[in-house]
Design an enzyme around this catalytic site. Structure first.
Site, PDB file in Angstrom:
ATOM      1  N   LYS A  21     -23.283  -4.186 -16.380  1.00 51.78           N
ATOM      2  CA  LYS A  21     -22.392  -5.547 -16.994  1.00 51.78           C
ATOM      3  C   LYS A  21     -21.030  -5.243 -16.597  1.00 51.78           C
ATOM      4  O   LYS A  21     -20.429  -6.235 -15.973  1.00 51.78           O
ATOM      5  CB  LYS A  21     -22.554  -5.773 -18.450  1.00 51.78           C
ATOM      6  N   ASN A 167     -13.780 -11.674 -35.592  1.00 51.27           N
ATOM      7  CA  ASN A 167     -13.280 -10.570 -34.982  1.00 51.27           C
ATOM      8  C   ASN A 167     -13.114 -10.609 -33.677  1.00 51.27           C
ATOM      9  O   ASN A 167     -14.338 -11.014 -33.002  1.00 51.27           O
ATOM     10  CB  ASN A 167     -14.386  -9.605 -35.480  1.00 51.27           C
ATOM     11  N   HIS A 339     -10.201 -22.997  19.761  1.00 47.22           N
ATOM     12  CA  HIS A 339     -11.587 -23.332  19.073  1.00 47.22           C
ATOM     13  C   HIS A 339     -12.735 -22.785  19.639  1.00 47.22           C
ATOM     14  O   HIS A 339     -13.018 -22.375  20.798  1.00 47.22           O
ATOM     15  CB  HIS A 339     -11.687 -24.992  19.393  1.00 47.22           C
ATOM     16  N   TYR A 363     -21.800  -6.211  21.178  1.00 42.07           N
ATOM     17  CA  TYR A 363     -23.027  -5.514  20.542  1.00 42.07           C
ATOM     18  C   TYR A 363     -23.958  -5.483  21.482  1.00 42.07           C
ATOM     19  O   TYR A 363     -24.427  -6.284  22.116  1.00 42.07           O
ATOM     20  CB  TYR A 363     -23.371  -6.244  19.377  1.00 42.07           C
ATOM     21  N   SER A 381     -12.541 -21.671  29.516  1.00 39.97           N
ATOM     22  CA  SER A 381     -13.615 -21.986  28.587  1.00 39.97           C
ATOM     23  C   SER A 381     -14.915 -21.214  28.832  1.00 39.97           C
ATOM     24  O   SER A 381     -15.443 -21.397  30.209  1.00 39.97           O
ATOM     25  CB  SER A 381     -13.942 -23.629  28.466  1.00 39.97           C
ATOM     26  N   ARG A 416     -19.629 -17.259  39.318  1.00 42.58           N
ATOM     27  CA  ARG A 416     -20.472 -18.616  39.277  1.00 42.58           C
ATOM     28  C   ARG A 416     -21.697 -18.611  40.145  1.00 42.58           C
ATOM     29  O   ARG A 416     -21.344 -18.352  41.261  1.00 42.58           O
ATOM     30  CB  ARG A 416     -19.445 -19.812  39.275  1.00 42.58           C
TER      31      ARG A 416
END
EC number: 2.7.7.23
Length: 433
Positions: A21, A167, A339, A363, A381, A416
């Protein structure tokens, strides 16, 4: 000076948790740590009484507090609050000082100032609360501001249960008082436990003075279940918010803002609604916009959000991190990431612009790798930077590029698939068979 004894041997069964607790948290801090901080603010001799999961509690305490004296309650022989401070021969545990303050570990809201009225007493004294609804508390019967009797609710009759003076679970005793009366305690009650409150009966019978000191209810809320923990946490949150605003922090809709004890503020800071600040954080001259989450991070001279997430070990300085940007173990210096980006395990230099949808691929399925980005870099982007990789300064990366190799300073980088336009391709594709 005085010694402090903190009672923390209970099981806390009403918490319905395998976690002890006293290790349940309020605003990111174990409840026990709050009461220990208060104890050390008034004493150089702090004792902690343990039993249930004592090694787990002891390990947690020692990570933070080095001066605690630990004791194990002999629960099998001496249960209850009175038994908690007994040695094998029923004498009180040894302390440095003659005056002894006894506190319960499940009262995390107690402060030094809240204890001052009790500590000013020159007699043995018990802290009291006046409650509109005293259910669940031991009742205190008074006479001329002196305690005449304390009755645990389980043992109280209807007339005694109607009393509003209860008490608070806080006691101030002289050692000689404990040495005289503690061995006389017995467990002839409904719970078969040794009660500290029964000491008053022995003292009263021999005309000992036991002062009744009324205390403020808010500071002595006991936590025995998850509902009470949540109530205590809300009170603690109000304190933390007030402390921050007293330093000049601007909070929009303060009740919607969550912050933990380890958060510190410097300079002019603004927190918009729904902000969550957790762990050890430094917010300095920063604007944290709506519904952003900051964990174990430093935000300096920067704006973050709305809906941004700075995960642990993020250091964001002189930067703008916009909506739906996530950082983790990232160092941003003079960076703009407006963003929809993930920036993990990376260092980014000054005057660098991170376009929408940029990801540092940190990763590989086995290990995390780092991305280093220099100054004056423009990342188009929807680009991916596959770590480990280093981008020099004054670099331009075209939109949609996947970077797998280092880029020297001054270069333009593109990767690309060539675009193919097929005349009448739409009609050929949808031509009816």
């Amino acid at each position: 000076m005085l010694s402090v004894i903190i009672l923390a041997a209970g099981k806390g069964t009403r918490m319905h948790s395998s976690l002890p607790k006293t290790l349940h948290t309020l605003c990111g801090e174990p409840m026990l740590f709050y009461i220990l901080e208060t104890a050390f603010s008034i004493s150089n001799d702090v004792h902690l009484i343990l039993h249930h999961q004592q090694e787990r509690i002891k390990e947690a305490v020692l990570e933070r507090f080095k001066g605690v004296v630990f004791h194990t309650q002999i629960v099998e022989k001496y249960s209850g609050t009175g038994g908690a401070i007994m040695q094998e021969d029923k004498t009180p545990i040894l302390t440095k000082h003659e005056r002894i303050l006894i506190l319960n570990a499940d009262m995390p809201l107690i402060t030094k100032d809240a204890l001052t009225p009790l500590l000013k007493s020159h007699n043995n004294a018990i802290g009291l609360l006046h409650l509109a609804d005293p259910k669940g508390y031991g009742r205190v019967i008074l006479e001329n501001h002196q305690v005449r009797k304390i009755v645990e609710e389980k043992d109280a009759n209807d007339e005694e249960k109607a009393i509003k003076s209860v008490n608070a679970g806080v006691y101030l005793f002289e050692r000689k008082f404990l040495e005289k009366y503690l061995p006389k305690l017995h467990n002839q009650n409904a719970q078969k436990e040794y009660y500290l409150t029964d000491l008053t009966a022995f003292g009263i019978n021999e005309n000992e003075k036991i002062d009744a000191i009324f205390l403020e209810e808010e500071f002595f809320l006991g936590v025995n279940c998850q509902t009470e923990r949540a109530k205590a946490e809300e009170i603690m949150l109000e304190r933390l918010r007030k402390n921050a605003m007293d330093l000049g922090v601007v909070m929009q809709l303060p009740k919607s803002i969550y912050l933990e004890k380890g958060v510190s503020f410097k300079g002019e800071c603004v927190l918009e609604q729904g902000v969550r600040l957790s762990g050890t954080c430094l917010i300095e001259n920063a604007h944290i916009k709506a519904y952003s989450v900051i964990e174990e991070s430093q935000i300096v001279n920067s704006s973050v959000g709305p809906f941004a997430h700075a995960r642990p070990k993020s250091t964001i300085c002189d930067s703008h991190v916009g909506n739906f940007v996530e950082t983790k173990n990232a160092k941003l210096q003079g960076t703009k990431a407006g963003h929809l980006s993930y920036l993990g395990d990376c260092e980014i230099g000054k005057n660098t612009n991170v376009g929408a949808g940029v990801i540092t691929c940190n990763y590989d399925g086995k290990k995390k790798h780092q991305t280093i980005i220099g100054e004056n870099v423009f990342i188009g982007s929807d680009s991916q930077l596959v770590a480990p990789v280093t981008i020099g300064s004054n670099v331009l990366i075209g939109s949609g590029t996947t970077i797998t190799k280092d880029i020297p300073s001054g270069f333009l980088s593109l990767s690309r698939t060539p675009q193919t336009n097929i005349e009448n391709g739409y009609f050929k594709f949808f031509k009816k068979s």
